[in-house]
Write a protein that holds these residues in place. Structure first.
Motif, PDB file in Angstrom:
ATOM      1  N   GLU A 115      19.933   2.885  60.794  1.00 15.38           N
ATOM      2  CA  GLU A 115      18.576   3.292  61.504  1.00 15.38           C
ATOM      3  C   GLU A 115      19.038   3.921  62.695  1.00 15.38           C
ATOM      4  OE1 GLU A 115      14.569   1.225  62.748  1.00 15.38           O
ATOM      5  OE2 GLU A 115      15.677   0.157  61.230  1.00 15.38           O
ATOM      6  N   LYS A 116      19.758   3.157  63.674  1.00 20.22           N
ATOM      7  CA  LYS A 116      19.918   3.589  64.967  1.00 20.22           C
ATOM      8  C   LYS A 116      20.533   5.229  65.213  1.00 20.22           C
ATOM      9  CE  LYS A 116      23.835   2.252  67.105  1.00 20.22           C
ATOM     10  NZ  LYS A 116      24.689   1.645  67.681  1.00 20.22           N
ATOM     11  N   ALA A 117      21.322   5.347  63.947  1.00 19.91           N
ATOM     12  CA  ALA A 117      21.798   6.885  64.089  1.00 19.91           C
ATOM     13  C   ALA A 117      20.732   7.840  63.641  1.00 19.91           C
ATOM     14  CB  ALA A 117      23.275   7.006  62.937  1.00 19.91           C
ATOM     15  N   ILE A 118      19.881   7.521  63.013  1.00 21.47           N
ATOM     16  CA  ILE A 118      18.664   8.488  62.594  1.00 21.47           C
ATOM     17  C   ILE A 118      17.872   8.529  63.720  1.00 21.47           C
ATOM     18  CG2 ILE A 118      16.651   8.362  61.270  1.00 21.47           C
ATOM     19  CD1 ILE A 118      18.272   7.176  59.013  1.00 21.47           C
ATOM     20  N   VAL A 119      17.466   7.386  64.504  1.00 19.86           N
ATOM     21  CA  VAL A 119      16.481   7.580  65.519  1.00 19.86           C
ATOM     22  C   VAL A 119      17.213   7.970  66.885  1.00 19.86           C
ATOM     23  CG1 VAL A 119      15.106   5.603  64.638  1.00 19.86           C
ATOM     24  CG2 VAL A 119      16.793   4.961  66.175  1.00 19.86           C
ATOM     25  N   ALA A 120      18.675   8.151  66.753  1.00 16.22           N
ATOM     26  CA  ALA A 120      19.131   8.718  68.340  1.00 16.22           C
ATOM     27  C   ALA A 120      18.643  10.057  68.458  1.00 16.22           C
ATOM     28  CB  ALA A 120      20.668   8.493  68.080  1.00 16.22           C
ATOM     29  N   GLY A 121      18.438  10.905  67.432  1.00 22.69           N
ATOM     30  CA  GLY A 121      18.081  12.189  67.826  1.00 22.69           C
ATOM     31  C   GLY A 121      16.685  12.156  68.197  1.00 22.69           C
ATOM     32  N   PRO A 132      10.056   0.760  73.785  1.00 25.37           N
ATOM     33  CA  PRO A 132       9.050   0.358  72.695  1.00 25.37           C
ATOM     34  C   PRO A 132       9.690   0.462  71.432  1.00 25.37           C
ATOM     35  CG  PRO A 132       8.604   2.732  73.896  1.00 25.37           C
ATOM     36  CD  PRO A 132       9.636   1.821  74.569  1.00 25.37           C
ATOM     37  N   TYR A 133      10.536   1.282  71.198  1.00 25.74           N
ATOM     38  CA  TYR A 133      11.031   1.340  69.802  1.00 25.74           C
ATOM     39  C   TYR A 133      11.935  -0.012  69.553  1.00 25.74           C
ATOM     40  CZ  TYR A 133      14.894   1.879  66.383  1.00 25.74           C
ATOM     41  OH  TYR A 133      15.646   1.457  65.427  1.00 25.74           O
ATOM     42  N   PHE A 134      12.425  -0.457  70.352  1.00 26.66           N
ATOM     43  CA  PHE A 134      13.150  -1.827  70.126  1.00 26.66           C
ATOM     44  C   PHE A 134      12.432  -2.941  70.091  1.00 26.66           C
ATOM     45  CE2 PHE A 134      15.075  -5.642  71.856  1.00 26.66           C
ATOM     46  CZ  PHE A 134      16.209  -5.822  70.791  1.00 26.66           C
ATOM     47  N   ILE A 135      11.452  -3.042  70.878  1.00 27.74           N
ATOM     48  CA  ILE A 135      10.320  -4.193  70.646  1.00 27.74           C
ATOM     49  C   ILE A 135       9.805  -3.910  69.450  1.00 27.74           C
ATOM     50  CG2 ILE A 135       8.088  -5.243  71.471  1.00 27.74           C
ATOM     51  CD1 ILE A 135      10.770  -5.670  73.324  1.00 27.74           C
ATOM     52  N   ALA A 136       9.392  -2.658  68.838  1.00 29.71           N
ATOM     53  CA  ALA A 136       8.662  -2.582  67.691  1.00 29.71           C
ATOM     54  C   ALA A 136       9.445  -3.134  66.601  1.00 29.71           C
ATOM     55  CB  ALA A 136       8.144  -1.013  67.489  1.00 29.71           C
ATOM     56  N   LYS A 137      10.869  -2.661  66.646  1.00 31.54           N
ATOM     57  CA  LYS A 137      11.823  -2.954  65.598  1.00 31.54           C
ATOM     58  C   LYS A 137      11.888  -4.358  65.362  1.00 31.54           C
ATOM     59  CE  LYS A 137      15.408  -2.612  62.607  1.00 31.54           C
ATOM     60  NZ  LYS A 137      15.038  -2.595  61.207  1.00 31.54           N
ATOM     61  N   ALA A 138      12.107  -5.374  66.630  1.00 30.83           N
ATOM     62  CA  ALA A 138      12.395  -6.649  66.551  1.00 30.83           C
ATOM     63  C   ALA A 138      10.919  -7.416  66.071  1.00 30.83           C
ATOM     64  CB  ALA A 138      12.555  -7.102  68.005  1.00 30.83           C
ATOM     65  N   VAL A 139       9.709  -6.679  66.355  1.00 34.30           N
ATOM     66  CA  VAL A 139       8.514  -7.629  66.076  1.00 34.30           C
ATOM     67  C   VAL A 139       8.319  -7.374  64.572  1.00 34.30           C
ATOM     68  CG1 VAL A 139       6.038  -7.521  66.266  1.00 34.30           C
ATOM     69  CG2 VAL A 139       7.409  -7.574  68.434  1.00 34.30           C
ATOM     70  N   SER A 140       8.362  -6.134  64.125  1.00 36.31           N
ATOM     71  CA  SER A 140       8.285  -5.722  62.626  1.00 36.31           C
ATOM     72  C   SER A 140       9.204  -6.696  61.782  1.00 36.31           C
ATOM     73  CB  SER A 140       8.673  -4.372  62.336  1.00 36.31           C
ATOM     74  OG  SER A 140      10.058  -4.099  62.546  1.00 36.31           O
ATOM     75  N   GLU A 141      10.134  -7.191  62.027  1.00 31.75           N
ATOM     76  CA  GLU A 141      10.957  -8.019  61.097  1.00 31.75           C
ATOM     77  C   GLU A 141      10.444  -9.579  61.012  1.00 31.75           C
ATOM     78  OE1 GLU A 141      13.673  -7.123  59.633  1.00 31.75           O
ATOM     79  OE2 GLU A 141      13.908  -5.328  60.543  1.00 31.75           O
ATOM     80  N   SER A 181      19.067 -15.755  64.463  1.00 33.01           N
ATOM     81  CA  SER A 181      20.228 -14.764  64.071  1.00 33.01           C
ATOM     82  C   SER A 181      20.018 -13.372  63.613  1.00 33.01           C
ATOM     83  CB  SER A 181      20.383 -15.546  62.431  1.00 33.01           C
ATOM     84  OG  SER A 181      20.617 -17.078  62.546  1.00 33.01           O
ATOM     85  N   GLU A 182      18.676 -13.048  63.403  1.00 32.31           N
ATOM     86  CA  GLU A 182      18.465 -11.601  63.157  1.00 32.31           C
ATOM     87  C   GLU A 182      18.407 -10.859  64.643  1.00 32.31           C
ATOM     88  OE1 GLU A 182      15.515  -8.485  63.638  1.00 32.31           O
ATOM     89  OE2 GLU A 182      15.415 -10.161  64.381  1.00 32.31           O
ATOM     90  N   ALA A 183      18.169 -11.649  65.590  1.00 30.93           N
ATOM     91  CA  ALA A 183      18.328 -10.897  67.027  1.00 30.93           C
ATOM     92  C   ALA A 183      19.839 -11.014  67.171  1.00 30.93           C
ATOM     93  CB  ALA A 183      17.724 -11.881  68.129  1.00 30.93           C
ATOM     94  N   PHE A 184      20.644 -11.952  66.811  1.00 29.51           N
ATOM     95  CA  PHE A 184      22.089 -11.717  67.131  1.00 29.51           C
ATOM     96  C   PHE A 184      22.693 -10.521  66.436  1.00 29.51           C
ATOM     97  CE2 PHE A 184      26.490 -12.539  67.676  1.00 29.51           C
ATOM     98  CZ  PHE A 184      26.791 -13.195  68.554  1.00 29.51           C
ATOM     99  N   GLY A 185      22.142 -10.313  64.943  1.00 30.55           N
ATOM    100  CA  GLY A 185      22.627  -9.117  64.118  1.00 30.55           C
ATOM    101  C   GLY A 185      22.135  -7.875  64.993  1.00 30.55           C
ATOM    102  N   LEU A 186      20.810  -7.731  65.522  1.00 32.35           N
ATOM    103  CA  LEU A 186      20.504  -6.506  66.235  1.00 32.35           C
ATOM    104  C   LEU A 186      21.408  -6.372  67.479  1.00 32.35           C
ATOM    105  CD1 LEU A 186      16.414  -7.102  66.288  1.00 32.35           C
ATOM    106  CD2 LEU A 186      17.861  -5.263  65.076  1.00 32.35           C
ATOM    107  N   PHE A 187      21.794  -7.429  67.876  1.00 29.90           N
ATOM    108  CA  PHE A 187      22.777  -7.206  69.276  1.00 29.90           C
ATOM    109  C   PHE A 187      24.030  -6.415  68.582  1.00 29.90           C
ATOM    110  CE2 PHE A 187      26.624  -9.127  71.421  1.00 29.90           C
ATOM    111  CZ  PHE A 187      26.517  -8.103  72.525  1.00 29.90           C
ATOM    112  N   ILE A 188      24.740  -7.133  67.341  1.00 27.64           N
ATOM    113  CA  ILE A 188      25.940  -6.561  67.161  1.00 27.64           C
ATOM    114  C   ILE A 188      25.756  -5.226  66.543  1.00 27.64           C
ATOM    115  CG2 ILE A 188      27.543  -6.803  65.343  1.00 27.64           C
ATOM    116  CD1 ILE A 188      27.825  -8.909  67.515  1.00 27.64           C
ATOM    117  N   GLY A 189      24.535  -4.892  65.795  1.00 27.23           N
ATOM    118  CA  GLY A 189      24.295  -3.492  65.391  1.00 27.23           C
ATOM    119  C   GLY A 189      23.933  -2.451  66.648  1.00 27.23           C
ATOM    120  N   SER A 190      23.360  -2.854  67.498  1.00 22.56           N
ATOM    121  CA  SER A 190      23.399  -1.950  68.747  1.00 22.56           C
ATOM    122  C   SER A 190      24.591  -1.637  69.391  1.00 22.56           C
ATOM    123  CB  SER A 190      22.144  -2.699  69.878  1.00 22.56           C
ATOM    124  OG  SER A 190      22.692  -3.693  70.363  1.00 22.56           O
TER     125      SER A 190
END
Length: 318
Positions: A115-121, A132-141, A181-190
């Motif tokens: 997803e990060k590769a898609i929204v990078a553009g 705002p993108y990151f907060i929306a992503k975190a809250v939506s989970e 755990s999901e927040a830690f996964g976001l960190f690794i993915g970011s």
């Protein structure tokens, strides 16, 4: 989106006001997205929620996973009040935490780098900001995390005969652990350039969390250079929270097989793992700090690793 503005360098007699207006358009497009941060967040949250709930197949699979695990654990563990049930309770709670950690982290680590590769553009085009993108992503989970934990808890709690009257706290602790755990996964993915890199980091992280979960090695015997790992251990804090919630207030009889010293109360059982004197509030505070820290580092990782482009400037007049 960006606008392509053409300039005729040979036209020395061009309209100065038109050039000034064109320069304003370029500068505005480069430095500012098209709307304010709060509107960006609202729109991005709606899109993230839509994407999350659109994957019906993935949701069904995760629901089946939760139901299956709940039935399996509930079919194996039937907890009583004898001495043997003490270790059984610790074992069940440990399995619940490890399973929740795996599911929350693995799903995020697999999907977020793509997803990060898609929204990078989109972010490089200044359609919206990173925050705002990151907060929306975190809250939506969060909604699905609560639903999945409620399904699993509603099955495992009565089947395994965990302590009555503590279900709401159990549900809150498991949900908080899944969010961490999901927040830690976001960190690794970011910070990972691809899903392959993120997935390669996943096994050693899980192994370290299991080693420093509070049962396999005591905090006093942990090498000084690695004590920080125990302080941010996802499995450690998840296990401690569930153990404190489950054992406080319990009473055991002295019948049945004995595994270690006799423990007549839940507090005495907690003392075996060095959990006496600790509280559920301490666990909530620690996991809240982990979530906040992971979200902050994830945001910085996104901001620092996003694609950057050279900005076109107006040609200098001869």
């Amino acid at each position: 989106a960006r606008q392509l503005v053409k300039f005729n360098g040979n036209d020395k007699d061009g309209d100065a006001s038109s050039k000034k207006h064109a320069k304003h358009i370029v500068d505005r497009t480069v430095t500012h997205p098209g709307t304010n941060v709060f509107r960006q967040f609202r729109l991005l949250l709606g899109r993230s929620l839509q994407e999350t709930f659109r994957g019906k197949a993935a949701i069904i699979i995760k629901v089946v996973q939760q139901v299956t695990l709940g039935v399996i654990y509930g079919g194996i563990y039937h907890l009583g009040d004898n001495q043997a049930s003490i270790m059984d309770r610790f074992g069940l709670l440990s399995l619940i935490v490890i399973g929740a950690t795996n599911m929350a982290m693995a799903g995020t680590i697999r999907s977020f780098p793509k997803e990060k590769a898609i929204v990078a553009g989109e972010m490089s085009s200044r359609l919206y900001r990173t925050f705002p993108y990151f907060i929306a992503k975190a809250v939506s989970e969060l909604p699905l995390i609560g639903v999945f934990n409620a399904i699993f808890g509603a099955i495992i709690y009565p089947l395994a005969k965990l302590q009555k009257g503590k279900f709401k706290t159990f549900l809150g602790l498991t949900s908080l652990h899944s969010i961490a755990s999901e927040a830690f996964g976001l960190f690794i993915g970011s910070i990972s350039p691809s899903s392959d890199v993120a997935l390669a980091l996943f096994p050693p992280i899980i192994v370290l969390n299991i080693i420093f979960d509070g049962k396999n090695i005591s905090e006093e015997n942990t090498p000084p250079l690695l004590r920080w790992v125990a302080k941010i251990g996802l499995i450690r804090w998840g296990f401690e929270g569930l153990a404190l919630n489950e054992f406080e207030g319990l009473e055991f009889n002295t019948s049945g097989p004995r595994r270690g010293p006799v423990a007549r109360t839940g507090e005495e059982a907690l003392a075996r793992f060095g959990l006496n004197g600790k509280s559920v509030g301490d666990v909530i505070g620690a996991q809240t700090k982990i979530i906040a820290g992971c979200w902050l580092l994830s945001y910085l990782g996104l901001a620092l690793t996003r694609q950057k482009y050279e900005v076109m400037k107006l040609p200098l007049a001869d």
